[in-house]
Scaffold this active site. Structure first.
Site, short mmCIF file in Angstrom:
data_model
loop_
_atom_site.label_atom_id
_atom_site.label_comp_id
_atom_site.label_asym_id
_atom_site.label_seq_id
_atom_site.Cartn_x
_atom_site.Cartn_y
_atom_site.Cartn_z
N ARG A 145 -0.80 7.96 11.83
CA ARG A 145 -1.55 9.25 11.36
C ARG A 145 -1.13 10.62 11.92
NH1 ARG A 145 -0.91 6.15 7.41
NH2 ARG A 145 -1.76 5.69 5.95
N ASP B 292 0.64 -1.41 2.95
CA ASP B 292 -0.36 -1.61 2.51
C ASP B 292 -0.85 -3.41 1.70
OD1 ASP B 292 -2.03 -0.48 4.10
OD2 ASP B 292 -2.19 0.55 2.58
N ASN C 43 -7.00 -1.39 0.86
CA ASN C 43 -5.60 -1.32 0.11
C ASN C 43 -5.67 -3.12 0.50
OD1 ASN C 43 -5.66 0.81 -1.22
ND2 ASN C 43 -4.38 1.77 0.26
N ALA D 125 2.69 0.96 -0.94
CA ALA D 125 3.27 -0.67 -1.11
C ALA D 125 3.20 -0.96 0.73
CB ALA D 125 4.54 0.26 -0.78
#
Length: 304
Positions: free
Chosen positions: A155, A248, A26, A246
Site C-alpha cells: 500500500r 484476494d 476477503n 479480485a
C-alpha cells in the site's frame, strides 16, 4: 474495516453503499465459501461499524475473533466508482482499531492447531504492534509445522518500498507461499536487479526461502514458480464491474485448492477463475466463488 462505495463519487453524492472489506477478511470469506473452516483475527472499534464487521464475517461462516477496542474507531475505506473503468480507493485507518492489533491478541487464535496461516503486508505498515503481531503469528505457525502464505499487498499510501522491503523479506523468508504483483515481487528481490521475465522474477523469490511464488498480473494472467518448474495461466475474460478484491479472491482460490491437496498448477486454474468471478461484482468479496460454483456451467468462462 467498513467499506463505503459511492457509484457517483463523494463530492456531490447524496447516497452510498455500506459494506465491509479488508484483504485478510476477503480471503477468509473466500475460503469459507469454498468449503474450508476459516478464522479471522482483527480489531474493531466499540461502535456500530465494528458490530457490522463482526456480524458480516460470521454471516459468511468465518470464525471471527474481533477484539473490541474502546479507545479507537473502526477503520474506514471509501470506494469512488464514478470514474469509467477504474475505482479509486482511499483508506482512513491511521489510529484506527485495526492499527492497534498487538501480539497479545494472538492468544485468541489456535494457530498451532491450524492447517494454514495467511497474512498480508498491510498490518506490517499500520503500526509497530501490528507488525509484531504478524511476525509473532508467523513464528508460532513455523514452530508448529503450520503452512504460511504471505500476500505482499503493498500500500503505497502507507509506506514506500525502501521502508517496507526489509519487513516484507522477514515474512517472505518464513513463508511457504508468497503472492505478489510484478512491482511487489520485484521490490522484494531487489528493484534495481529484478529479473526481466515473469518466470525469472518468481524464481528469484524462491531463492529467499518459499517453495511457491505466485505472480499475480491481473488481466494479463498469473504464474507460479516451484522447485519443479514454472506454470502460467491466462486470465479468464469477463465483463468487469470492479477489480477491487479480485486479488484476494484469487488467493482464496489458490489456497483452497492447495489445502485440498491439489498441485500448484491446478490451484492456479482455480485461482484465475476465482479472481475473474470477483471482478463481475461491484463488492470486495460479494462475488467470491462458492463450492457449488466449481461445478461446470456450459457457456460460462468462470463456472466451467
Amino acid at each position: 474495516m467498513i467499506r463505503v462505495a459511492g457509484p457517483d463519487g463523494f463530492e456531490l453524492a447524496e447516497s452510498a453503499r455500506l459494506g465491509t472489506g479488508g484483504a485478510e477478511a476477503n480471503v477468509a470469506i473466500g475460503l469459507a465459501r469454498l468449503g474450508h473452516d476459516a478464522a479471522w483475527l482483527g480489531r474493531v472499534g466499540d461502535d456500530e461499524l465494528g458490530a457490522r464487521v463482526r456480524r458480516q464475517l460470521r454471516a459468511e461462516g468465518v470464525e471471527t475473533h474481533a477484539v473490541t477496542d474502546r479507545e479507537a474507531p473502526t477503520g474506514l475505506m471509501l470506494k469512488d466508482a464514478s470514474h469509467p473503468e477504474r475505482t479509486v480507493v482511499r483508506f482512513y485507518r491511521a489510529g484506527s482499531a485495526g492499527s492497534r492489533l498487538a501480539p497479545a491478541d494472538l492468544d485468541r487464535l489456535r494457530i498451532a492447531d491450524a492447517a494454514w496461516l495467511h497474512v498480508t503486508g498491510i498490518p506490517l505498515a499500520l503500526s509497530a504492534s501490528a507488525a509484531d503481531a504478524v511476525l509473532g503469528a508467523v513464528d508460532i505457525a513455523r514452530a508448529h509445522g503450520v503452512g504460511v502464505s504471505f500476500d505482499v499487498n503493498h500500500r503505497a499510501r502507507l509506506w514506500d518500498y525502501p521502508t517496507a522491503v526489509p519487513r516484507y523479506r522477514e515474512v517472505v523468508s518464513r513463508a511457504d507461499v508468497v503472492f505478489g504483483g510484478d512491482d511487489e515481487l520485484g521490490a522484494v528481490v531487489g528493484v534495481d536487479g529484478a529479473p526481466g521475465s515473469p518466470a525469472e522474477l518468481a524464481r528469484a523469490v524462491l531463492a529467499l526461502g518459499p517453495t511457491e511464488a505466485v505472480l499475480k498480473r491481473g488481466a494479463r494472467g498469473a504464474g507460479v514458480a516451484t522447485p519443479a518448474g514454472w506454470e502460467w495461466r491466462d486470465a479468464v475474460p469477463v465483463a468487469v464491474a470492479d477489480t477491487v478484491g479480485a486479488g484476494d479472491a484469487f488467493v482464496a482460490g489458490y489456497l483452497s485448492a492447495r489445502l485440498e491437496g491439489r498441485a500448484p498448477g491446478a490451484a492456479l486454474d482455480r485461482a484465475v477463475r476465482a479472481g475473474a468471478a470477483a471482478c463481475r461484482h461491484p463488492g470486495d468479496w460479494e462475488g467470491a466463488l462458492r463450492a457449488a460454483d466449481l461445478d461446470p456451467v456450459e457457456g460460462d468462462p468462470v463456472l466451467r
